[in-house]
Write an enzyme that holds these catalytic residues in place. Structure first.
Site, PDB file in Angstrom:
ATOM      1  N   GLU A  16     -33.895  31.439 -15.424  1.00  9.95           N
ATOM      2  CA  GLU A  16     -34.909  30.613 -16.079  1.00  9.95           C
ATOM      3  C   GLU A  16     -36.275  31.275 -15.955  1.00  9.95           C
ATOM      4  O   GLU A  16     -36.635  31.776 -14.884  1.00  9.95           O
ATOM      5  CB  GLU A  16     -34.961  29.221 -15.455  1.00  9.95           C
ATOM      6  CG  GLU A  16     -36.021  28.312 -16.109  1.00  9.95           C
ATOM      7  CD  GLU A  16     -35.908  26.874 -15.675  1.00  9.95           C
ATOM      8  OE1 GLU A  16     -34.852  26.266 -15.970  1.00  9.95           O
ATOM      9  OE2 GLU A  16     -36.842  26.361 -15.036  1.00  9.95           O
ATOM     10  N   THR A  47     -38.762  27.340 -20.277  1.00  5.83           N
ATOM     11  CA  THR A  47     -39.245  25.975 -20.106  1.00  5.83           C
ATOM     12  C   THR A  47     -40.255  25.593 -21.177  1.00  5.83           C
ATOM     13  O   THR A  47     -40.786  26.437 -21.906  1.00  5.83           O
ATOM     14  CB  THR A  47     -39.869  25.765 -18.718  1.00  5.83           C
ATOM     15  OG1 THR A  47     -41.035  26.596 -18.605  1.00  5.83           O
ATOM     16  CG2 THR A  47     -38.886  26.129 -17.623  1.00  5.83           C
ATOM     17  N   ARG A 107     -36.108  14.457 -20.229  1.00  2.75           N
ATOM     18  CA  ARG A 107     -37.101  13.389 -20.330  1.00  2.75           C
ATOM     19  C   ARG A 107     -38.475  13.954 -20.046  1.00  2.75           C
ATOM     20  O   ARG A 107     -39.435  13.698 -20.749  1.00  2.75           O
ATOM     21  CB  ARG A 107     -36.784  12.252 -19.354  1.00  2.75           C
ATOM     22  CG  ARG A 107     -37.656  11.018 -19.616  1.00  2.75           C
ATOM     23  CD  ARG A 107     -37.815  10.141 -18.409  1.00  2.75           C
ATOM     24  NE  ARG A 107     -38.640  10.766 -17.377  1.00  2.75           N
ATOM     25  CZ  ARG A 107     -39.056  10.139 -16.292  1.00  2.75           C
ATOM     26  NH1 ARG A 107     -38.713   8.890 -16.091  1.00  2.75           N
ATOM     27  NH2 ARG A 107     -39.795  10.770 -15.391  1.00  2.75           N
ATOM     28  N   ASP A 109     -41.697  14.893 -17.129  1.00  5.01           N
ATOM     29  CA  ASP A 109     -42.644  14.070 -16.392  1.00  5.01           C
ATOM     30  C   ASP A 109     -43.808  13.675 -17.287  1.00  5.01           C
ATOM     31  O   ASP A 109     -43.999  14.232 -18.377  1.00  5.01           O
ATOM     32  CB  ASP A 109     -43.169  14.834 -15.174  1.00  5.01           C
ATOM     33  CG  ASP A 109     -42.057  15.195 -14.188  1.00  5.01           C
ATOM     34  OD1 ASP A 109     -41.146  14.361 -14.025  1.00  5.01           O
ATOM     35  OD2 ASP A 109     -42.110  16.293 -13.616  1.00  5.01           O
ATOM     36  N   TYR A 147     -28.983  16.114 -10.850  1.00  6.77           N
ATOM     37  CA  TYR A 147     -29.643  16.107  -9.546  1.00  6.77           C
ATOM     38  C   TYR A 147     -28.631  15.862  -8.417  1.00  6.77           C
ATOM     39  O   TYR A 147     -28.264  14.715  -8.167  1.00  6.77           O
ATOM     40  CB  TYR A 147     -30.727  15.023  -9.507  1.00  6.77           C
ATOM     41  CG  TYR A 147     -31.865  15.274 -10.466  1.00  6.77           C
ATOM     42  CD1 TYR A 147     -33.082  15.771 -10.022  1.00  6.77           C
ATOM     43  CD2 TYR A 147     -31.713  15.028 -11.829  1.00  6.77           C
ATOM     44  CE1 TYR A 147     -34.126  16.016 -10.905  1.00  6.77           C
ATOM     45  CE2 TYR A 147     -32.745  15.276 -12.725  1.00  6.77           C
ATOM     46  CZ  TYR A 147     -33.942  15.767 -12.248  1.00  6.77           C
ATOM     47  OH  TYR A 147     -34.972  16.017 -13.131  1.00  6.77           O
ATOM     48  N   LYS A 274     -40.018  36.461 -11.652  1.00  8.29           N
ATOM     49  CA  LYS A 274     -40.077  37.597 -10.732  1.00  8.29           C
ATOM     50  C   LYS A 274     -38.792  38.428 -10.833  1.00  8.29           C
ATOM     51  O   LYS A 274     -37.734  38.028 -10.340  1.00  8.29           O
ATOM     52  CB  LYS A 274     -40.302  37.104  -9.297  1.00  8.29           C
ATOM     53  CG  LYS A 274     -41.638  36.361  -9.131  1.00  8.29           C
ATOM     54  CD  LYS A 274     -41.865  35.966  -7.694  1.00  8.29           C
ATOM     55  CE  LYS A 274     -43.149  35.156  -7.545  1.00  8.29           C
ATOM     56  NZ  LYS A 274     -44.355  35.899  -7.967  1.00  8.29           N
TER      57      LYS A 274
END
Length: 283
Positions: A16, A47, A107, A109, A147, A274
């Site tokens: 990612e 993202t 969703r 934040d 999660y 990185k």
């Protein structure tokens, strides 16, 4: 599409990345991608700012991954960034026409600058609502987030699993976990999801610690627990980022080896852009 990679007899490996916040730093992500591609990941996800603040860069980076690096790109999209179905359809059309056929609806934040009232009034309330409309619009491979240590806003682990089942039933093709450091937590989570009939591939999300300062942010943002032995090592080298990184990479390598030995569907590395860390782990 990414889901086609799960028909092979080996785990998937993915990375990612995120768009730099400062416009002046955007070139650095393309330099990183030119090196990431030599690790030959099955896909690279990019993202999306909670309120759409990086929408143009997110699309440009995903397009570069898909069409220049020739690696499957997974584009994130948050509910808070979508004012109406027309916006969604235009966004999806742009992705699809450029060969980007993988999407991770989230969703997200509450974005900075958006009031609680505005956030609560968003058109798509849950990622599962977004998944339904994505699947109706185009034949995307749709990913979902999960999660192992329970979503911070869920009333219980049982409620969290029920919500996850709703999302998967809406059309999710595979899941990627929030980062975690205790594999036993992941294994217990897998028992719960399989018990309710969630049978899609689940990728384990791993993220190395690169500085002592980062630890509190990891715990605050993700709610994950760091095993005592690992935390003790991090405490011991708190004044040396180089040693922190070395200890963390060694821990993630061992964590990954154990997951692979237990037949995990894939490893998803939160790379923080990185290259050296990703290379040290995936090599």
């Amino acid at each position: 599409m990414i889901k086609d990679h799960f028909h092979t007899n080996r785990p998937t490996y993915s990375i990612e990345v995120f768009p730099p916040k400062k416009e002046a730093d955007v070139s650095t992500i393309y330099e990183a991608l030119d090196e990431f591609k030599f690790l030959q990941p099955d896909f690279i996800s990019v993202t999306y700012g909670a309120g759409g603040t990086t929408v143009e860069n997110t699309f440009a980076i995903a397009n570069y991954i898909q069409n220049q690096c020739r690696i499957e790109a997974l584009c994130h999209l948050t509910c808070a960034a979508i004012p109406n179905p027309l916006f969604l359809n235009n966004f999806l059309t742009n992705l699809y026409r450029n060969g980007i056929h993988n999407l991770l609806p989230l969703r997200g934040d509450q974005p900075q600058g958006m009031s609680r009232e505005e956030f609560n009034a968003r058109y798509y309330e849950h990622a599962s609502d977004l998944v339904c409309d994505v699947k109706k619009a185009y034949d995307f491979c749709v990913a979902g987030a999960c999660y192992p240590e329970v979503h911070p806003e869920a009333a219980s682990a049982e409620e969290d699993i029920r919500n996850l089942k709703t999302k998967v039933d809406a059309g999710v093709d595979f899941l990627t976990t929030q980062l975690f450091y205790d594999n036993d937590v992941f294994y217990r989570f897998m028992e719960r999801v399989r018990a309710v009939g969630i049978d899609v591939p689940v990728l384990a999300g791993l993220m190395p610690v690169t500085s002592y300062k980062q630890i509190s942010n990891i715990i605050r943002l993700s709610g994950t627990k760091i095993p005592d032995a690992f935390m003790s090592d991090l405490e011991r080298f708190r004044d040396s980022d180089a040693d922190i990184k070395k200890v963390s990479i060694d821990f993630i390598r061992r964590q990954m080896s154990d997951l692979l030995a237990h037949g995990v569907s894939g490893i998803h590395l939160y790379s923080m852009n990185k290259v050296d860390i990703a290379k040290a782990i995936f090599d």
